[in-house]
Write a protein that holds these residues in place. Structure first.
Motif, mmCIF file in Angstrom:
data_model
loop_
_atom_site.group_PDB
_atom_site.id
_atom_site.type_symbol
_atom_site.label_atom_id
_atom_site.label_comp_id
_atom_site.label_asym_id
_atom_site.label_seq_id
_atom_site.Cartn_x
_atom_site.Cartn_y
_atom_site.Cartn_z
ATOM 1 N N ASP A 47 1.130 -0.704 0.642
ATOM 2 C CA ASP A 47 0.401 0.044 0.070
ATOM 3 C C ASP A 47 1.378 1.385 0.038
ATOM 4 O O ASP A 47 0.327 2.481 -0.826
ATOM 5 N N ASN A 48 1.853 1.798 0.923
ATOM 6 C CA ASN A 48 2.818 1.933 0.868
ATOM 7 C C ASN A 48 3.425 2.637 -0.400
ATOM 8 O O ASN A 48 3.261 3.724 -1.326
ATOM 9 N N TYR A 49 3.574 1.117 -1.388
ATOM 10 C CA TYR A 49 4.794 1.841 -2.656
ATOM 11 C C TYR A 49 3.715 2.334 -3.616
ATOM 12 O O TYR A 49 3.656 2.873 -4.175
ATOM 13 N N GLU A 50 2.190 1.247 -3.672
ATOM 14 C CA GLU A 50 1.616 2.107 -4.251
ATOM 15 C C GLU A 50 0.865 3.442 -4.595
ATOM 16 O O GLU A 50 0.875 4.267 -5.453
ATOM 17 N N ILE A 51 0.508 4.288 -2.734
ATOM 18 C CA ILE A 51 0.994 5.804 -3.056
ATOM 19 C C ILE A 51 2.395 6.242 -3.439
ATOM 20 O O ILE A 51 1.871 7.703 -3.950
ATOM 21 N N SER A 54 1.843 6.151 -7.037
ATOM 22 C CA SER A 54 0.675 7.100 -7.637
ATOM 23 C C SER A 54 1.408 8.782 -7.322
ATOM 24 O O SER A 54 0.258 9.557 -8.447
ATOM 25 N N MET A 55 1.964 8.987 -7.126
ATOM 26 C CA MET A 55 2.944 10.533 -7.010
ATOM 27 C C MET A 55 3.581 10.892 -7.817
ATOM 28 O O MET A 55 3.793 11.853 -7.872
ATOM 29 N N LEU A 56 3.812 9.660 -8.691
ATOM 30 C CA LEU A 56 5.292 9.873 -9.926
ATOM 31 C C LEU A 56 4.868 10.775 -10.776
ATOM 32 O O LEU A 56 3.361 10.620 -11.680
ATOM 33 N N PRO A 57 4.797 11.719 -11.414
ATOM 34 C CA PRO A 57 5.021 12.124 -13.102
ATOM 35 C C PRO A 57 4.225 10.813 -13.731
ATOM 36 O O PRO A 57 5.026 10.060 -13.883
ATOM 37 N N VAL A 58 3.192 10.396 -14.350
ATOM 38 C CA VAL A 58 3.501 9.552 -15.423
ATOM 39 C C VAL A 58 3.412 9.760 -16.445
ATOM 40 O O VAL A 58 3.623 10.986 -17.380
ATOM 41 N N ALA A 59 4.349 8.547 -17.535
ATOM 42 C CA ALA A 59 5.636 8.694 -18.441
ATOM 43 C C ALA A 59 4.701 7.945 -19.292
ATOM 44 O O ALA A 59 4.253 6.277 -19.121
ATOM 45 N N SER A 60 4.650 8.064 -20.466
ATOM 46 C CA SER A 60 4.271 8.424 -21.460
ATOM 47 C C SER A 60 2.171 7.428 -21.299
ATOM 48 O O SER A 60 2.275 6.400 -22.142
ATOM 49 N N GLY A 61 1.191 7.660 -20.127
ATOM 50 C CA GLY A 61 0.219 7.423 -19.713
ATOM 51 C C GLY A 61 0.266 5.816 -19.846
ATOM 52 O O GLY A 61 -0.182 4.990 -19.065
ATOM 53 N N GLN A 62 1.779 5.719 -18.797
ATOM 54 C CA GLN A 62 1.931 3.770 -18.688
ATOM 55 C C GLN A 62 1.489 4.234 -16.840
ATOM 56 O O GLN A 62 2.290 5.339 -15.943
ATOM 57 N N LEU A 63 0.716 3.437 -16.464
ATOM 58 C CA LEU A 63 0.228 3.544 -14.600
ATOM 59 C C LEU A 63 1.434 2.443 -14.119
ATOM 60 O O LEU A 63 1.411 1.396 -15.025
ATOM 61 N N ILE A 64 2.007 2.875 -13.420
ATOM 62 C CA ILE A 64 2.972 1.519 -12.431
ATOM 63 C C ILE A 64 2.091 0.909 -11.267
ATOM 64 O O ILE A 64 1.083 1.413 -10.566
ATOM 65 N N LYS A 65 2.091 -0.563 -11.421
ATOM 66 C CA LYS A 65 1.053 -1.054 -10.503
ATOM 67 C C LYS A 65 2.415 -1.966 -9.371
ATOM 68 O O LYS A 65 3.297 -2.665 -10.048
ATOM 69 N N ALA A 66 2.632 -0.396 -8.323
ATOM 70 C CA ALA A 66 4.119 -1.693 -7.177
ATOM 71 C C ALA A 66 3.457 -2.762 -7.167
ATOM 72 O O ALA A 66 4.992 -3.328 -7.120
ATOM 73 N N GLU A 67 2.698 -3.614 -7.112
ATOM 74 C CA GLU A 67 2.885 -5.197 -6.903
ATOM 75 C C GLU A 67 3.277 -5.922 -7.670
ATOM 76 O O GLU A 67 4.343 -6.634 -7.547
#
Length: 198
Positions: A47-51, A54-67
């Motif tokens: 959960d902490n990594y997901e937060i 989520s605060m990182l700027p979105v690069a080329s529309g890529q959603l980052i999933k910490a899990e």
């Protein structure tokens, strides 16, 4: 045999996410994964990594999933330890896959240089994952207990049989109240849905 030849589904997508993480965040994830694989106290707080991601700027529309990132790191480090790879061998293999960018390779190399020998020194069975053989369930009614004379509450019992890396079968019994079981069932459905979409 290379560690990436049997990479799980979604691995290359997870690596593309690792490549856009800041080195400090990737290093922190790697350290947590190494501690987890070495059975050190604590846990990986997804959960902490997901937060954080989520605060990182979105690069080329890529959603980052910490899990997914953490699961990829677990796979890399566990596989490298099972094959007792040297730092150079691990970096060479990761480079040859053409999935990893230099910024993430630098972090993985540094973490493996420091923590790899500790992980490789663990017994191989400690790095293996057990296989679920069977899961049986039953529905029961608790009539009373030593602290309550008329309990009268339903419960679900699960019996899990897992084949461990040494070949022995371990049986684990779990008893849950109906709300606990409903929560458990919901989590299983979410995992199933995640596997289908991965």
């Amino acid at each position: 045999m290379g560690i990436l030849t049997n990479a799980p589904q979604g691995f290359s997508e997870a690596v593309s996410m690792l490549n856009v993480l800041p080195q400090s965040l990737l290093g922190e994830m790697c350290q947590d994964v190494m501690a987890f694989l070495q059975y050190k106290p604590g846990f990986i707080n997804i959960d902490n990594y997901e937060i954080s991601v989520s605060m990182l700027p979105v690069a080329s529309g890529q959603l980052i999933k910490a899990e997914m990132c953490i699961n990829a790191l677990k796979y890399i480090f566990r596989s490298a330890a099972l094959q007792t790879l040297s730092v150079d061998a691990l970096v060479s293999e990761l480079k040859s896959s053409l999935l990893f960018q230099d910024n993430s390779l630098v972090v993985l190399k540094e973490v493996w240089k420091i923590e790899g020998p500790h992980l490789c020194s663990l017994p191989k069975q400690a790095l293996s994952v057990g296989e679920l053989i069977s899961m049986d369930w039953n529905l029961g009614m608790s009539m009373s207990s030593n602290s309550c004379r008329s309990l009268n509450s339903p419960h679900v019992g699960l019996e899990l049989k897992v084949s461990e890396s040494r070949g022995e079968i371990k049986t684990t019994n779990i008893h849950m109240s109906l709300p606990e079981f409903q929560n458990f069932a919901t989590q299983l459905k979410e995992m199933s849905n995640a596997l289908e979409t991965a």
